[in-house]
Write a protein that holds these residues in place. Structure first.
Motif, PDB file in Angstrom:
ATOM      1  N   GLU A  87      38.603  51.533  35.302  1.00 56.83           N
ATOM      2  CA  GLU A  87      37.424  51.032  35.999  1.00 56.83           C
ATOM      3  C   GLU A  87      36.698  52.150  36.745  1.00 56.83           C
ATOM      4  O   GLU A  87      35.458  52.219  36.749  1.00 56.83           O
TER       5      GLU A  87
ATOM      6  N   GLY B 166      43.454  38.716  31.914  1.00 55.34           N
ATOM      7  CA  GLY B 166      44.546  39.670  31.755  1.00 55.34           C
ATOM      8  C   GLY B 166      45.915  39.056  31.981  1.00 55.34           C
ATOM      9  O   GLY B 166      46.877  39.788  32.242  1.00 55.34           O
TER      10      GLY B 166
ATOM     11  N   SER C  42      42.769  47.138  30.719  1.00 53.75           N
ATOM     12  CA  SER C  42      41.395  46.628  30.771  1.00 53.75           C
ATOM     13  C   SER C  42      40.487  47.352  29.776  1.00 53.75           C
ATOM     14  O   SER C  42      39.438  46.819  29.393  1.00 53.75           O
TER      15      SER C  42
ATOM     16  N   ALA D 232      40.618  45.266  26.841  1.00 56.32           N
ATOM     17  CA  ALA D 232      39.829  44.056  27.087  1.00 56.32           C
ATOM     18  C   ALA D 232      38.343  44.330  26.876  1.00 56.32           C
ATOM     19  O   ALA D 232      37.622  43.477  26.340  1.00 56.32           O
TER      20      ALA D 232
ATOM     21  N   ILE E 281      35.422  39.781  32.204  1.00 50.76           N
ATOM     22  CA  ILE E 281      36.812  40.255  32.109  1.00 50.76           C
ATOM     23  C   ILE E 281      37.417  40.273  33.503  1.00 50.76           C
ATOM     24  O   ILE E 281      36.841  40.860  34.432  1.00 50.76           O
TER      25      ILE E 281
ATOM     26  N   ASN F  35      41.047  41.383  35.163  1.00 52.31           N
ATOM     27  CA  ASN F  35      42.366  41.958  34.968  1.00 52.31           C
ATOM     28  C   ASN F  35      42.936  42.370  36.311  1.00 52.31           C
ATOM     29  O   ASN F  35      42.189  42.751  37.223  1.00 52.31           O
TER      30      ASN F  35
ATOM     31  N   SER G 184      40.103  43.782  38.999  1.00 55.15           N
ATOM     32  CA  SER G 184      38.777  44.198  38.565  1.00 55.15           C
ATOM     33  C   SER G 184      38.078  43.066  37.821  1.00 55.15           C
ATOM     34  O   SER G 184      38.712  42.281  37.103  1.00 55.15           O
TER      35      SER G 184
END
Length: 342
Positions: free
Chosen positions: A137, A253, A291, A294, A326, A328, A336
């Protein structure tokens, strides 16, 4: 920020001919990434690379050989931890005498970004973010800020992590992993612990909308162990950035660890029962930069307007996907939210 190209290396058929219908099984609580064939790298160099570097090369090299980039930004929790431990063991074994430099060179977290730069002779911005469960991230936020500062540029952004025996043993003793669990019954488990995973996902991002796979609209990352704070942050995220949830897919997630189900359930309840929920860690296992997978999956869903049935947690009639949310979290502390739209 727009995604124009992406490559994902994972324990599943996500590289080359992509087939998400097939689910490769876990073995002894681990899902190991399928390594690609690396072309154009001298065998002597290849032998010295850790697995994290090899899968990072496999995901990143094809992208930056095809498109020139103005920076390489990688997120990783540990980089080549396996080589780091080998080097530290050599210090003891050789009594601080003549040590093998290759293990040291490959052991630092920035080895992936550094090797990508060296092999392609890319002398532009080069950064590695090592923030455990928020490393990827922060790499995305770095790229976003760089594009705001220098419009018209483009960057390679990625997340890479490997299963090192050192880290796995520590996390297993800490109760994060369960060797008995498998990805076939991951979500039906009612006990603590999950399965370990690894992988690499790389993206070419810039500020041009034409021919993009998707647009990363918002990235929000924070740390908290309070479920109520997570709920409040997610509701605020929805109210501020997703006023209309029609044609929305929610990627969760959820990883089969019973301790973290309440946080995921809270967010699913907040977004509403009519929104389809997709889960992905039965394909990847758990690792700090999951992530990144993802995000790759979100791009795949937007392009193909759906995912195979085994991803979905609930029944749905979503015929069109315009945006993907998303959520996670890693080890119950780092969270996030990422909004990806067409």
């Amino acid at each position: 920020m727009y995604i124009h190209q992406h490559i994902c290396i994972s324990p599943q058929q996500t590289n080359g001919v992509v087939d998400l219908e097939i689910i490769n099984p876990s073995l002894e609580g681990k899902l190991l990434a399928i390594e690609p064939q690396l072309q154009g790298i001298p065998p002597s160099m290849l032998r010295r690379m850790s697995k994290a570097v090899r899968i990072g090369m496999g995901a990143g090299l094809p992208l930056i050989k095809e498109k020139s980039v103005d920076g390489i930004i990688i997120g990783t929790a540990n980089g080549g931890m396996e080589d780091c431990i080998r080097f530290l063991n050599q210090i003891i074994d050789y009594d601080e005498g003549l040590l093998t430099p290759a293990n040291f060179v490959q052991s630092t977290p920035n080895a992936i970004a550094g090797q990508l730069s060296l092999i392609t002779k890319n002398r532009t911005y080069n950064a590695t973010h090592v923030h455990n469960g928020l490393a990827f991230e922060n790499a995305l936020i770095d790229a976003q800020m760089s594009l705001l500062e220098k419009p018209g540029t483009q960057y390679l952004v990625g997340g890479v992590d490997e299963i090192s025996s050192y880290n796995y043993n520590i996390d297993y003793l800490a109760g994060w992993y369960d060797k008995i669990k498998s990805n076939e019954d991951l979500y039906s488990s009612q006990s603590p612990g999950t399965i370990a995973g690894e992988g690499a996902a790389m993206f070419i991002v810039n500020d041009l909308a034409d021919a993009a796979f998707g647009r990363i609209a918002i990235i929000e990352a924070f740390q908290s162990t309070d479920k109520e704070q997570v709920e409040a942050r997610f509701k605020s995220f929805l109210d501020t950035y997703v006023p209309d949830t029609n044609h929305t897919l929610f990627i969760s997630g959820e990883n089969g660890d019973s301790r973290f189900l309440p946080a995921y359930a809270t967010c699913e309840f907040a977004i509403g029962s009519s929104i389809p929920v997709a889960r992905f860690k039965h394909l990847t296992g758990e690792y700090p930069t999951a992530s990144s997978f993802a995000l790759w999956l979100a791009c795949h869903a937007l392009k193909h307007q759906g995912l195979p049935a085994h991803f979905y947690k609930n029944e749905h009639n979503l015929a069109q996907i315009e945006q993907v949310i998303i959520y996670n979290q890693y080890q119950g502390r780092q969270h996030s939210f990422i909004l990806v739209s067409r």
